[in-house]
Scaffold this motif. Structure first.
Motif, PDB file in Angstrom:
ATOM      1  N   TYR A  54      70.651  30.856  34.604  1.00  0.00           N
ATOM      2  CA  TYR A  54      69.525  30.792  33.959  1.00  0.00           C
ATOM      3  C   TYR A  54      68.790  31.631  33.104  1.00  0.00           C
ATOM      4  CZ  TYR A  54      69.079  26.459  36.946  1.00  0.00           C
ATOM      5  OH  TYR A  54      69.056  25.358  37.432  1.00  0.00           O
ATOM      6  N   VAL A  55      69.208  32.955  33.212  1.00  0.00           N
ATOM      7  CA  VAL A  55      68.976  33.894  32.189  1.00  0.00           C
ATOM      8  C   VAL A  55      69.724  33.541  30.894  1.00  0.00           C
ATOM      9  CG1 VAL A  55      69.662  36.404  31.506  1.00  0.00           C
ATOM     10  CG2 VAL A  55      68.965  36.018  33.648  1.00  0.00           C
ATOM     11  N   GLU A  56      70.805  32.964  30.958  1.00  0.00           N
ATOM     12  CA  GLU A  56      71.606  32.584  29.775  1.00  0.00           C
ATOM     13  C   GLU A  56      71.099  31.216  29.114  1.00  0.00           C
ATOM     14  OE1 GLU A  56      75.665  33.029  30.705  1.00  0.00           O
ATOM     15  OE2 GLU A  56      75.509  35.240  30.621  1.00  0.00           O
ATOM     16  N   ASN A  57      70.525  30.397  29.740  1.00  0.00           N
ATOM     17  CA  ASN A  57      70.134  28.911  29.351  1.00  0.00           C
ATOM     18  C   ASN A  57      68.759  28.786  29.274  1.00  0.00           C
ATOM     19  OD1 ASN A  57      72.923  27.299  28.965  1.00  0.00           O
ATOM     20  ND2 ASN A  57      72.879  28.731  30.825  1.00  0.00           N
ATOM     21  N   ILE A 112      60.175  40.453  28.580  1.00  0.00           N
ATOM     22  CA  ILE A 112      60.983  41.598  28.176  1.00  0.00           C
ATOM     23  C   ILE A 112      62.317  42.022  29.119  1.00  0.00           C
ATOM     24  CG2 ILE A 112      59.183  42.691  26.579  1.00  0.00           C
ATOM     25  CD1 ILE A 112      58.452  44.394  28.968  1.00  0.00           C
ATOM     26  N   HIS A 113      62.245  41.519  30.257  1.00  0.00           N
ATOM     27  CA  HIS A 113      63.273  41.734  31.026  1.00  0.00           C
ATOM     28  C   HIS A 113      64.163  40.385  31.250  1.00  0.00           C
ATOM     29  CE1 HIS A 113      61.558  45.555  31.568  1.00  0.00           C
ATOM     30  NE2 HIS A 113      60.448  45.061  32.026  1.00  0.00           N
ATOM     31  N   ASP A 114      65.199  40.423  31.454  1.00  0.00           N
ATOM     32  CA  ASP A 114      66.091  39.364  31.970  1.00  0.00           C
ATOM     33  C   ASP A 114      65.628  39.005  33.498  1.00  0.00           C
ATOM     34  OD1 ASP A 114      67.433  38.811  29.925  1.00  0.00           O
ATOM     35  OD2 ASP A 114      68.957  40.211  30.589  1.00  0.00           O
ATOM     36  N   SER A 146      56.768  39.381  33.181  1.00  0.00           N
ATOM     37  CA  SER A 146      57.569  39.828  32.036  1.00  0.00           C
ATOM     38  C   SER A 146      59.226  39.650  32.052  1.00  0.00           C
ATOM     39  CB  SER A 146      57.248  41.230  32.053  1.00  0.00           C
ATOM     40  OG  SER A 146      58.082  41.919  33.174  1.00  0.00           O
ATOM     41  N   GLY A 147      59.551  38.766  33.221  1.00  0.00           N
ATOM     42  CA  GLY A 147      61.076  38.401  33.417  1.00  0.00           C
ATOM     43  C   GLY A 147      61.130  37.033  33.323  1.00  0.00           C
ATOM     44  N   LYS A 148      62.540  36.926  32.866  1.00  0.00           N
ATOM     45  CA  LYS A 148      62.926  35.549  32.612  1.00  0.00           C
ATOM     46  C   LYS A 148      63.111  34.758  34.052  1.00  0.00           C
ATOM     47  CE  LYS A 148      65.585  35.619  28.349  1.00  0.00           C
ATOM     48  NZ  LYS A 148      66.942  35.222  27.512  1.00  0.00           N
TER      49      LYS A 148
END
Lengths: 219, 315
Positions: free
Chosen positions: B269-272, B145-147, B205-207
């Motif tokens: 890494y948040v975007e991929n 639910i969080h980046d 809960s984070g990426k």
């Protein structure tokens, strides 16, 4: 920074006695000033003056045997800390000397030291006077004489040591001891520079000098 | 086997020593915190006491138990205030331990070498690790639910590196983040403390879970915080600020070279998601294979000659 003298210029390859060279030149009262970063290649100096400015100057630098270069580099970093901005540290850092050297060989199989020296020596626009850290004072005197600098030789020969990676009275040679196998790996990896500048050294004398298995030096 | 550990202090040592206790208990051993009294020592009659030079408890001189004490570096390299103090060295020697240990790997031995060289005391490499009794979560994209998530303290010494890396990244990136922690955090970044029993779900809960280390860790590669092991064990991607040789622990770890690179890696890494998910699985498997407190207890127990108990830690 590169040191610009009246008739010569000194390119400082890291961990080859360059701090001593600077101090000795200052001690000998030779007019000199700094350009660029501490370890600038010739090409980087062209940012400050064009090639014509350097044309009549003798370029000199110092190297040391790759086996002792790795010892000195490792001891310096263990003492002062690794710098992850530097590619060698980012890829090869280890507080264990043999592991560090193994990592360096894996990272740069053709020899990091060979690559480093060549990047200073081969990028210069003309022949470079290459002195050896193993004969630092004598080779500096020769370089300055060849360049035609005016100086007092005795002031150079009497300069004291500098920037030695001493830890609790132990030098980098005591702290960083090779295995025979690792010596062979370094000699093979750094063949380019060893063949060019250190071909006269008998490998068995290197085992004696650098390996715990051949001496009573312990950490 | 019966193990006493020193009283539970706050801060990192408290959590790390919880990890040892949890690992021992999970394998059927008896492990307790020691209140420091002779009576409770005698009543429990430990096989091993694990102490700490920074949280001193004098151990009985006449004892059956072996003693291992956590110590700071003490060797030829002057690490300033990071090195063990003279006072602590004296205290450790008075306890006559069977071994000392520190938050370093075998490769870091030189930094602790005087314990052995000068006093004949074996040093055991005991880096931090993952407490998988608490921190062991599967990667579940529905729970991301969080980046970015971060859990930890911030104070003056930590801020030297945290501000350049973690806080710089949180302020620069246009990504959602949740930070829980204690100490001196900027109010617009940190949402306050978090109960211990919520920590694993939070890290899950984070990426990505950026990891930050203190200045001496950036320079010397020792005292690596356990955060990276916990983050990986919770199925979240570790992106670490520059710690030398940190890949010896987790070969697939993502390490930044400088602050801007740290920002770029976090963004990437948040975007991929595909790349991230692949790496998360790898990082987690590398942690579970060699860097849990079960592995650390195995190392300690085998070094002290408790071979059967050591074997039990990995079975």
């Amino acid at each position: 920074m590169a040191l610009i003298l009246p008739k010569s210029m000194f390119l400082h390859i890291p961990k080859t006695g360059g701090i001593w060279v600077r101090n000795a030149i200052k001690r000998a009262n030779i007019d000199a000033f700094e350009y660029g970063e501490q370890h600038s290649h010739f090409n980087e100096l062209l940012k400050y003056r064009d090639e014509q400015f350097y044309k009549n100057k003798l370029i000199f630098t110092f190297i040391r045997h790759p086996l002792s270069w790795y010892q000195s580099r490792w001891a310096f970093r263990v003492k002062h800390g690794w710098s992850m901005r530097h590619p060698l540290d980012f890829n090869c850092a280890s507080n264990n000397f043999c592991q560090f050297v193994e990592n360096c060989i894996e990272y740069k199989p053709e020899g990091w030291v060979s690559w480093l020296y060549q990047s200073f020596i081969d990028k210069a626009p003309k022949d470079v006077f290459v002195g050896k850290q193993e004969n630092l004072a004598g080779d500096l005197v020769n370089a300055l004489h060849n360049a035609g600098e005016a100086f007092d030789e005795q002031l150079i020969l009497g300069a004291s040591r500098a920037n030695v990676s001493d830890m609790h009275g132990k030098s980098s040679k005591d702290m960083a001891v090779y295995t025979v196998d690792l010596i062979d790996k370094v000699l093979d990896s750094e063949k380019t520079i060893i063949d060019k500048y250190y071909s006269d050294i008998n490998p068995s004398s290197l085992y004696q000098q650098y390996s715990l298995e051949y001496s009573d030096v312990s950490i | 086997m019966k193990v006493l550990t020193c009283h539970r202090p706050g801060g990192a040592f408290g959590y790390i020593s919880d990890g040892w206790v949890n690992a021992l208990l999970s394998k059927g051993h008896q492990a307790h915190r020691w209140d420091g009294s002779k009576e409770s020592w005698d009543a429990f009659d430990p096989d091993l006491y694990i102490g700490c030079s920074g949280h001193r408890q004098d151990v009985p001189k006449n004892r059956r138990a072996k003693v291992a004490i956590h110590v700071n570096p003490y060797g030829p390299v002057d690490l300033k205030s990071i090195n063990e103090s003279k006072d602590n060295i004296t205290w450790v020697l008075e306890q006559n331990p069977d071994a000392v240990f520190g938050y370093g790997d075998e490769e870091d031995k030189i930094l602790w070498s005087f314990w052995d060289e000068r006093h004949g005391i074996t040093w055991i490499p005991m880096p931090t690790a993952a407490d998988i009794c608490i921190f062991n979560k599967n990667l579940d994209e529905n729970k991301k639910i969080h980046d970015i998530v971060y859990l930890g303290g911030r104070w003056e010494y930590k801020a030297i590196t945290m501000d350049s890396y973690l806080i710089h990244a949180l302020k620069t990136l246009d990504k959602s983040f949740m930070v829980h922690g204690w100490g001196d955090w900027p109010q617009d970044i940190c949402s306050g403390g978090l109960a211990d029993d919520m920590a694993a779900d939070f890290l899950n809960s984070g990426k990505i879970g950026p990891c930050s280390a203190e200045k001496h860790t950036h320079l010397h590669g020792i005292d690596v915080p356990e955060r990276m092991f916990k983050v990986a064990a919770c199925g979240t991607l570790i992106i670490h600020d520059p710690v030398p040789a940190v890949k010896r622990y987790i070969p697939s770890i993502v390490v930044a070279q400088n602050p801007d690179n740290f920002v770029d890696l976090c963004r990437h890494y948040v975007e991929n998601d595909g790349e991230r998910i692949q790496l998360v699985e790898k990082q987690k498997s590398e942690v579970l294979a060699a860097h849990t407190y079960h592995h650390r207890m195995h190392t300690m127990l085998s070094s002290l000659g408790f071979d059967d108990a050591a074997t039990s830690m990995l079975n």
